[in-house]
Design a protein around this motif. Structure first.
Motif, mmCIF file in Angstrom:
data_model
loop_
_atom_site.group_PDB
_atom_site.id
_atom_site.type_symbol
_atom_site.label_atom_id
_atom_site.label_comp_id
_atom_site.label_asym_id
_atom_site.label_seq_id
_atom_site.Cartn_x
_atom_site.Cartn_y
_atom_site.Cartn_z
ATOM 1 N N ALA A 94 18.392 24.675 -0.835
ATOM 2 C CA ALA A 94 18.020 23.325 -0.821
ATOM 3 C C ALA A 94 16.475 23.191 -1.024
ATOM 4 C CB ALA A 94 18.426 22.834 0.728
ATOM 5 N N VAL A 95 15.620 24.072 -0.495
ATOM 6 C CA VAL A 95 14.282 23.844 -0.629
ATOM 7 C C VAL A 95 14.059 24.027 -2.295
ATOM 8 C CG1 VAL A 95 12.002 25.041 -0.428
ATOM 9 C CG2 VAL A 95 13.578 24.742 1.399
ATOM 10 N N CYS A 96 14.630 24.884 -2.974
ATOM 11 C CA CYS A 96 14.316 24.897 -4.460
ATOM 12 C C CYS A 96 14.878 23.982 -5.091
ATOM 13 C CB CYS A 96 15.114 26.309 -4.986
ATOM 14 S SG CYS A 96 14.389 27.996 -4.139
ATOM 15 N N VAL A 97 15.742 23.401 -4.726
ATOM 16 C CA VAL A 97 16.468 21.979 -5.467
ATOM 17 C C VAL A 97 15.556 20.826 -5.184
ATOM 18 C CG1 VAL A 97 18.226 20.499 -5.356
ATOM 19 C CG2 VAL A 97 19.053 22.749 -5.242
ATOM 20 N N THR A 98 14.767 20.950 -3.791
ATOM 21 C CA THR A 98 13.987 19.852 -3.827
ATOM 22 C C THR A 98 12.767 19.848 -4.632
ATOM 23 O OG1 THR A 98 14.812 19.716 -1.377
ATOM 24 C CG2 THR A 98 12.550 18.696 -1.856
ATOM 25 N N VAL A 99 11.865 21.243 -4.742
ATOM 26 C CA VAL A 99 11.008 21.369 -5.507
ATOM 27 C C VAL A 99 11.187 21.053 -6.857
ATOM 28 C CG1 VAL A 99 9.298 23.190 -6.173
ATOM 29 C CG2 VAL A 99 10.118 22.998 -3.771
ATOM 30 N N PHE A 100 12.177 21.454 -7.488
ATOM 31 C CA PHE A 100 12.668 21.204 -8.854
ATOM 32 C C PHE A 100 12.726 19.763 -8.990
ATOM 33 C CE2 PHE A 100 16.365 20.382 -11.691
ATOM 34 C CZ PHE A 100 15.691 21.001 -12.857
ATOM 35 N N MET A 238 17.692 16.923 2.625
ATOM 36 C CA MET A 238 18.869 16.818 3.712
ATOM 37 C C MET A 238 20.079 17.043 2.964
ATOM 38 S SD MET A 238 17.330 16.903 6.655
ATOM 39 C CE MET A 238 18.333 16.256 7.966
ATOM 40 N N LEU A 239 20.080 16.113 1.831
ATOM 41 C CA LEU A 239 21.428 16.128 1.461
ATOM 42 C C LEU A 239 21.612 17.397 0.402
ATOM 43 C CD1 LEU A 239 20.883 12.388 -0.141
ATOM 44 C CD2 LEU A 239 22.549 13.071 1.643
ATOM 45 N N SER A 240 21.032 17.995 -0.016
ATOM 46 C CA SER A 240 21.007 19.157 -0.696
ATOM 47 C C SER A 240 21.916 20.331 0.334
ATOM 48 C CB SER A 240 20.048 19.731 -1.512
ATOM 49 O OG SER A 240 19.768 19.093 -2.437
ATOM 50 N N ALA A 241 21.030 20.415 1.585
ATOM 51 C CA ALA A 241 21.618 21.375 2.362
ATOM 52 C C ALA A 241 22.891 21.076 3.068
ATOM 53 C CB ALA A 241 20.461 21.227 3.685
ATOM 54 N N ALA A 279 27.586 22.814 12.569
ATOM 55 C CA ALA A 279 27.070 21.678 11.975
ATOM 56 C C ALA A 279 25.733 21.121 12.605
ATOM 57 C CB ALA A 279 28.156 20.597 11.992
ATOM 58 N N VAL A 280 25.681 21.417 14.195
ATOM 59 C CA VAL A 280 24.740 21.075 14.919
ATOM 60 C C VAL A 280 23.430 21.988 14.355
ATOM 61 C CG1 VAL A 280 23.704 21.176 17.305
ATOM 62 C CG2 VAL A 280 25.857 20.146 16.926
ATOM 63 N N VAL A 281 23.705 23.380 14.112
ATOM 64 C CA VAL A 281 22.738 24.230 13.852
ATOM 65 C C VAL A 281 22.115 23.909 12.583
ATOM 66 C CG1 VAL A 281 22.225 26.609 13.371
ATOM 67 C CG2 VAL A 281 23.423 26.105 15.224
ATOM 68 N N LEU A 282 22.937 23.396 11.497
ATOM 69 C CA LEU A 282 22.442 23.103 10.436
ATOM 70 C C LEU A 282 21.497 21.820 10.564
ATOM 71 C CD1 LEU A 282 22.450 23.433 7.074
ATOM 72 C CD2 LEU A 282 24.625 22.017 7.415
ATOM 73 N N LEU A 283 22.013 20.672 11.226
ATOM 74 C CA LEU A 283 21.472 19.722 11.367
ATOM 75 C C LEU A 283 19.953 19.934 12.199
ATOM 76 C CD1 LEU A 283 21.074 16.403 11.164
ATOM 77 C CD2 LEU A 283 22.303 16.357 13.392
ATOM 78 N N VAL A 284 19.968 20.651 13.284
ATOM 79 C CA VAL A 284 18.724 20.691 13.990
ATOM 80 C C VAL A 284 17.678 21.539 12.924
ATOM 81 C CG1 VAL A 284 17.928 21.847 16.085
ATOM 82 C CG2 VAL A 284 19.862 20.474 16.354
ATOM 83 N N THR A 285 18.091 22.567 12.284
ATOM 84 C CA THR A 285 17.333 23.300 11.633
ATOM 85 C C THR A 285 16.733 22.634 10.711
ATOM 86 O OG1 THR A 285 18.659 25.324 12.034
ATOM 87 C CG2 THR A 285 17.048 25.330 10.273
ATOM 88 N N CYS A 286 17.465 21.701 10.078
ATOM 89 C CA CYS A 286 16.892 20.759 8.564
ATOM 90 C C CYS A 286 15.954 19.762 9.112
ATOM 91 C CB CYS A 286 18.070 20.145 8.119
ATOM 92 S SG CYS A 286 19.013 21.370 6.972
ATOM 93 N N VAL A 290 12.097 19.656 8.198
ATOM 94 C CA VAL A 290 11.143 18.648 7.761
ATOM 95 C C VAL A 290 10.065 18.059 8.607
ATOM 96 C CG1 VAL A 290 11.572 16.174 7.300
ATOM 97 C CG2 VAL A 290 13.338 17.617 6.475
ATOM 98 N N LEU A 291 10.292 18.091 9.735
ATOM 99 C CA LEU A 291 9.046 17.807 10.870
ATOM 100 C C LEU A 291 7.919 18.823 10.566
ATOM 101 C CD1 LEU A 291 10.891 16.792 13.837
ATOM 102 C CD2 LEU A 291 9.941 15.374 12.394
ATOM 103 N N ALA A 292 8.334 20.057 10.323
ATOM 104 C CA ALA A 292 7.269 21.208 10.324
ATOM 105 C C ALA A 292 6.376 20.943 8.907
ATOM 106 C CB ALA A 292 7.867 22.477 10.160
#
Length: 306
Positions: A94-100, A238-241, A279-286, A290-292
């Protein structure tokens, strides 16, 4: 009543203002907050048959979260390496898709925002028209293009670049291209909206002072476009992840996406608590990522909403 609320009602009228506030409240609370709270509650519940729900066994537990890290009890491995690798691979992809997308869309957004003429409207329309087609149909179209007998392999073999068909799908090229293409407008238009308001005289002044093009973008355009860049990157990441359709259609045998694991828990295994925990783990991690990144690049939350 708070002053900002009074000003809002005065600008829009009491009736329309209350209607808009009610719709926003329904959207935020009814369609976002309450479902997520329900998901959070599910994630701490054991997987029980319906007759036992609400009984003495239906107590809060951390087993669903422990399963993601350690796997089933008595397993052959100390950690749930398969699911953890899929989780981290999903985030990295997801990070790679965002940077691309940022690298690809920034020049397009700059050209749209700083160029005048009717052809800009035509170009914007050409960008929008493909998105009149459903995302799933676009994904299948890309699968045809990247297939072993698809357009790309036909062209490359025709010009002698390949001797045999290249498997773009198994090597995940089709998946990353599909994810990048799916959310390209979400990166272009936030950046375009900001750059369009940039005074072109600032760019001309920098040129007159002898600044090269890369310094003009680094010192003038990019700092000004930071709200649009942060908004676009947040939405694309967020949408890619959380994508499901593109990984299901364009992913190869070894490119399992974390959302596919969530789908399997909910639908194939009928284990809603385990799926909710994933789903909660994915949401909280993303959200934390983003905040970091926002803190790292000194972006305020208000910038994303601009």
């Amino acid at each position: 009543m708070p002053r900002f609320l009074k000003d809002f009602l005065n600008r829009n009228g009491t009736g329309p203002g209350l209607a808009m506030l009610g719709l926003v409240l329904f959207w935020t609370v009814g369609l976002i907050i309450l479902p997520q709270l329900s998901m959070l509650d599910f994630s701490f519940r054991p997987n029980l048959p319906p007759p036992e729900l609400g009984g003495p066994k239906d107590l809060y537990t951390l087993e669903n979260y422990k399963y993601l890290v350690y796997g089933p009890e008595g397993g052959s491995q100390a950690y749930n390496t398969v699911d953890l690798m899929v989780f981290f691979r999903t985030l990295v992809a997801a990070v790679c898709v965002t940077v691309f997308n940022l690298i690809l869309c920034y020049p397009i957004a700059y050209y749209l925002g700083q160029t005048r003429g009717n052809h800009i409207r035509v170009l914007a329309l050409l960008l929008i028209i493909p998105y009149w087609i459903n995302e799933i149909l676009r994904a299948f179209a890309l699968r045809i293009i990247f297939g072993e007998t698809g357009v790309l392999n036909t062209i490359f073999m025709g010009i002698g670049l390949f001797d045999a068909p290249f498997d773009f799908i198994r090597n995940d090229y089709a998946l990353y291209a599909g994810l990048g293409y799916a959310y390209i407008l979400l990166m272009i238009f936030p950046i375009y909206n900001v750059i369009e308001s940039l005074d072109h005289n600032q760019i001309e002044a920098a040129r007159d002072l002898g600044a090269p093009w890369w310094r003009i973008h680094w010192r003038v355009v990019i700092p000004y476009a930071k709200p649009g860049i942060s908004s676009g990157c947040t939405m694309v990441f967020m949408l890619s992840a959380g994508a499901l359709a593109a990984p299901q259609i364009l992913g190869g045998p070894s490119s399992l996406w974390f959302t596919q694991l969530i789908y399997q828990q909910f639908n194939d295994s009928s284990d809603w608590p385990q799926g909710a925990a994933y789903a909660v783990v994915l949401l909280v991690t993303c959200v934390l990522l983003v905040l970091a990144v926002m803190r790292l690049f000194k972006v305020n939350m208000g910038d994303i909403g601009k």
